[in-house]
Design an enzyme around this catalytic site. Structure first.
Site, PDB file in Angstrom:
ATOM      1  N   ASP A  21       0.855  -1.030  -0.021  1.00 27.85           N
ATOM      2  CA  ASP A  21       0.137  -0.044  -0.115  1.00 27.85           C
ATOM      3  C   ASP A  21       0.860   1.087  -0.027  1.00 27.85           C
ATOM      4  O   ASP A  21       2.067   1.167   0.423  1.00 27.85           O
ATOM      5  CB  ASP A  21      -0.761   0.105   1.147  1.00 27.85           C
ATOM      6  CG  ASP A  21      -1.996   1.064   1.220  1.00 27.85           C
ATOM      7  OD1 ASP A  21      -2.309   1.415   0.105  1.00 27.85           O
ATOM      8  OD2 ASP A  21      -2.826   1.094   2.130  1.00 27.85           O
ATOM      9  N   GLU A  51     -12.261  -4.661  -4.470  1.00 29.59           N
ATOM     10  CA  GLU A  51     -12.780  -3.230  -4.148  1.00 29.59           C
ATOM     11  C   GLU A  51     -12.164  -2.222  -4.796  1.00 29.59           C
ATOM     12  O   GLU A  51     -12.656  -0.992  -5.065  1.00 29.59           O
ATOM     13  CB  GLU A  51     -12.594  -2.768  -2.552  1.00 29.59           C
ATOM     14  CG  GLU A  51     -13.938  -3.761  -1.787  1.00 29.59           C
ATOM     15  CD  GLU A  51     -13.428  -5.160  -1.474  1.00 29.59           C
ATOM     16  OE1 GLU A  51     -12.190  -5.472  -1.418  1.00 29.59           O
ATOM     17  OE2 GLU A  51     -14.179  -6.133  -1.499  1.00 29.59           O
ATOM     18  N   ASN A  52     -10.955  -2.357  -5.430  1.00 29.31           N
ATOM     19  CA  ASN A  52     -10.177  -1.589  -6.312  1.00 29.31           C
ATOM     20  C   ASN A  52     -11.027  -0.856  -7.548  1.00 29.31           C
ATOM     21  O   ASN A  52     -10.582   0.054  -8.095  1.00 29.31           O
ATOM     22  CB  ASN A  52      -8.626  -1.752  -6.370  1.00 29.31           C
ATOM     23  CG  ASN A  52      -7.720  -1.787  -5.268  1.00 29.31           C
ATOM     24  OD1 ASN A  52      -6.950  -2.548  -4.999  1.00 29.31           O
ATOM     25  ND2 ASN A  52      -8.209  -0.901  -4.272  1.00 29.31           N
ATOM     26  N   GLU A 104       1.651 -13.488  12.008  1.00 27.28           N
ATOM     27  CA  GLU A 104       2.350 -12.439  12.743  1.00 27.28           C
ATOM     28  C   GLU A 104       2.295 -11.312  11.713  1.00 27.28           C
ATOM     29  O   GLU A 104       2.430 -11.315  10.461  1.00 27.28           O
ATOM     30  CB  GLU A 104       3.660 -12.691  13.055  1.00 27.28           C
ATOM     31  CG  GLU A 104       4.056 -13.751  13.736  1.00 27.28           C
ATOM     32  CD  GLU A 104       3.399 -13.422  15.203  1.00 27.28           C
ATOM     33  OE1 GLU A 104       3.489 -12.468  15.779  1.00 27.28           O
ATOM     34  OE2 GLU A 104       3.017 -14.670  15.920  1.00 27.28           O
ATOM     35  N   GLY A 163      -0.122   5.605  -3.933  1.00 23.51           N
ATOM     36  CA  GLY A 163      -0.506   6.975  -4.288  1.00 23.51           C
ATOM     37  C   GLY A 163       0.168   8.130  -3.511  1.00 23.51           C
ATOM     38  O   GLY A 163       0.505   9.305  -3.899  1.00 23.51           O
ATOM     39  N   ARG A 164       0.427   7.698  -2.189  1.00 29.65           N
ATOM     40  CA  ARG A 164       0.927   8.714  -1.243  1.00 29.65           C
ATOM     41  C   ARG A 164       2.261   9.092  -1.468  1.00 29.65           C
ATOM     42  O   ARG A 164       2.811  10.015  -1.623  1.00 29.65           O
ATOM     43  CB  ARG A 164       0.590   8.389   0.258  1.00 29.65           C
ATOM     44  CG  ARG A 164      -0.510   8.513   0.798  1.00 29.65           C
ATOM     45  CD  ARG A 164      -1.003   7.745   2.124  1.00 29.65           C
ATOM     46  NE  ARG A 164      -1.421   6.339   1.700  1.00 29.65           N
ATOM     47  CZ  ARG A 164      -1.482   5.389   2.529  1.00 29.65           C
ATOM     48  NH1 ARG A 164      -1.543   5.537   3.794  1.00 29.65           N
ATOM     49  NH2 ARG A 164      -2.113   4.251   2.180  1.00 29.65           N
TER      50      ARG A 164
HETATM   51  C1  IPE Z   1      -5.425  -2.699  -0.253  1.00 36.04           C
HETATM   52  O1  IPE Z   1      -5.043  -1.419  -0.213  1.00 36.04           O
HETATM   53  C2  IPE Z   1      -5.416  -3.295  -1.751  1.00 36.04           C
HETATM   54  C3  IPE Z   1      -4.211  -3.443  -2.134  1.00 36.04           C
HETATM   55  C4  IPE Z   1      -2.708  -3.154  -1.685  1.00 36.04           C
HETATM   56  C5  IPE Z   1      -4.079  -4.132  -3.404  1.00 36.04           C
HETATM   57  P1  IPE Z   1      -6.299  -0.136  -0.603  1.00 36.04           P
HETATM   58  O2  IPE Z   1      -5.408   1.020  -0.624  1.00 36.04           O
HETATM   59  O3  IPE Z   1      -6.973  -0.691  -1.683  1.00 36.04           O
HETATM   60  O4  IPE Z   1      -6.777  -0.376   0.896  1.00 36.04           O
HETATM   61  P2  IPE Z   1      -7.890   0.495   1.716  1.00 36.04           P
HETATM   62  O5  IPE Z   1      -8.883   1.169   0.767  1.00 36.04           O
HETATM   63  O6  IPE Z   1      -6.990   1.856   2.123  1.00 36.04           O
HETATM   64  O7  IPE Z   1      -8.477  -0.153   3.015  1.00 36.04           O
HETATM   65  C1  IPE Z   2      -1.403   0.416  -3.216  1.00 37.62           C
HETATM   66  O1  IPE Z   2      -1.326   1.787  -3.495  1.00 37.62           O
HETATM   67  C2  IPE Z   2      -1.589  -0.165  -4.855  1.00 37.62           C
HETATM   68  C3  IPE Z   2      -3.114  -0.569  -5.037  1.00 37.62           C
HETATM   69  C4  IPE Z   2      -4.053  -0.776  -4.062  1.00 37.62           C
HETATM   70  C5  IPE Z   2      -3.542  -0.908  -6.390  1.00 37.62           C
HETATM   71  P1  IPE Z   2      -2.554   2.883  -3.159  1.00 37.62           P
HETATM   72  O2  IPE Z   2      -2.929   3.077  -4.694  1.00 37.62           O
HETATM   73  O3  IPE Z   2      -3.644   2.426  -2.522  1.00 37.62           O
HETATM   74  O4  IPE Z   2      -2.018   4.083  -2.614  1.00 37.62           O
HETATM   75  P2  IPE Z   2      -2.567   4.996  -1.513  1.00 37.62           P
HETATM   76  O5  IPE Z   2      -2.748   4.166  -0.530  1.00 37.62           O
HETATM   77  O6  IPE Z   2      -3.598   5.825  -2.081  1.00 37.62           O
HETATM   78  O7  IPE Z   2      -1.265   5.887  -1.282  1.00 37.62           O
HETATM   79 MG    MG Z   3      -4.057   2.470  -0.486  1.00 38.38          MG
END
Ligand code: IPE
Ligand code: IPE
Ligand code: MG
Length: 256
Positions: free
Chosen positions: A34, A81-82, A221, A37-38
């Protein structure tokens, strides 16, 4: 060595559930990758740049886990959910998956990495499905680390699918209700044949599971880092492994 044999032999010697001490190295590492994006936002870049950079981290971590002898690595690439994300980001992610598979196949082959995916494949673009199938085909005789990509994966959806499979077996007279047990459920999941994760890593600081491997992580863990996935590197992995090695896994028992 056939895949099933590898898994069976491994679980006999290393299974975390039949002993109360943890092996120093986790057999199965699962990672919620995760914070792409950040990472991009911190650098004033478009979100998708974070995904592209995250792919480099995937390469580094796959290679390192294979090098140090991890048995199974499962990476959460795209959740069920993505799909709620904007279409241009979805298009980019699907293209990135396709190009990852094409580019990395030679490395996976060279490193003798077994390859699989979990999640509903039929909703993915045809081109991604084809590259998944081709990667599975090319890696089918490999015997080293298992790499599993969770793509369009949702833990609840996986449990629904498993319940439907089991209900069908019962309805057709191939399974009696009293024989439904944990092992029937485990082997009806997408992860059938894999040991449960010993170590679950989440990057970018969020303290949640986000629908990942709900059944399988019952005794994993959990290790969370504030580092975003593109900034996750071998030294962060080593930090996680070091912490894991110092944990005492009790599985409901008492201190040894
Ligand atoms: C979890 O990350 C899914 C993946 C890393 C593929 P998300 O960014 O979708 O999770 P939430 O929405 O913050 O729970
Ligand atoms: C994880 O990074 C990748 C996917 C969920 C596809 P994010 O895209 O969720 O990054 P943040 O959480 O917005 O920073
Ligand atoms: Mg994320």
């Amino acid at each position: 060595m056939p895949k099933s044999q590898t898994v069976r032999e491994f679980s006999k010697s290393e299974s975390s559930l039949d002993g109360m001490t943890s092996p120093t190295l986790p057999a199965h590492i699962a990672i919620i990758m995760d914070g792409n994006g950040r990472w991009a936002k911190q650098k004033g870049l478009p979100r998708v740049e974070g995904h592209a950079q995250g792919m480099q981290t995937v390469r580094t971590i796959v290679e390192e886990c294979s090098r140090i002898g991890i048995h199974q690595l499962t990476l959460y690439c795209f959740s069920s959910e993505n799909w709620k994300r904007p279409q241009p980001e979805l298009d980019f992610l699907m293209q990135l998956l396709e190009s990852y598979l094409i580019k990395e196949r030679p490395l996976l082959f060279e490193k003798n990495i077994r390859f699989s995916t979990i999640g509903r494949k039929d909703m993915l673009p045809g081109s991604v499905q084809n590259e998944i199938d081709e990667t599975i085909r090319q890696c089918s005789n490999n015997t080293g680390m298992g790499l599993c990509l969770a793509i369009n994966y949702g833990g609840r959806q996986e449990i629904v699918d498993a319940v439907q499979k089991i209900a069908t077996l019962v309805k057709d007279g191939n399974l009696s209700i009293s024989n439904i047990n944990e092992s029937v459920i485990s082997s009806s999941l997408n992860t059938s044949g894999m040991p449960d994760p010993d170590l679950l890593i989440r990057t970018a600081g969020e303290m949640r599971i986000s629908n990942f491997l709900l059944w399988q992580i019952s005794y994993a863990e959990i290790w969370v880092t504030d580092k975003t996935w593109p900034d996750f590197d071998i030294s962060t992995l080593n930090e996680a492994l070091g912490d894991y090695a110092r944990r005492e896994r009790r599985f409901g028992g008492l201190k040894t």
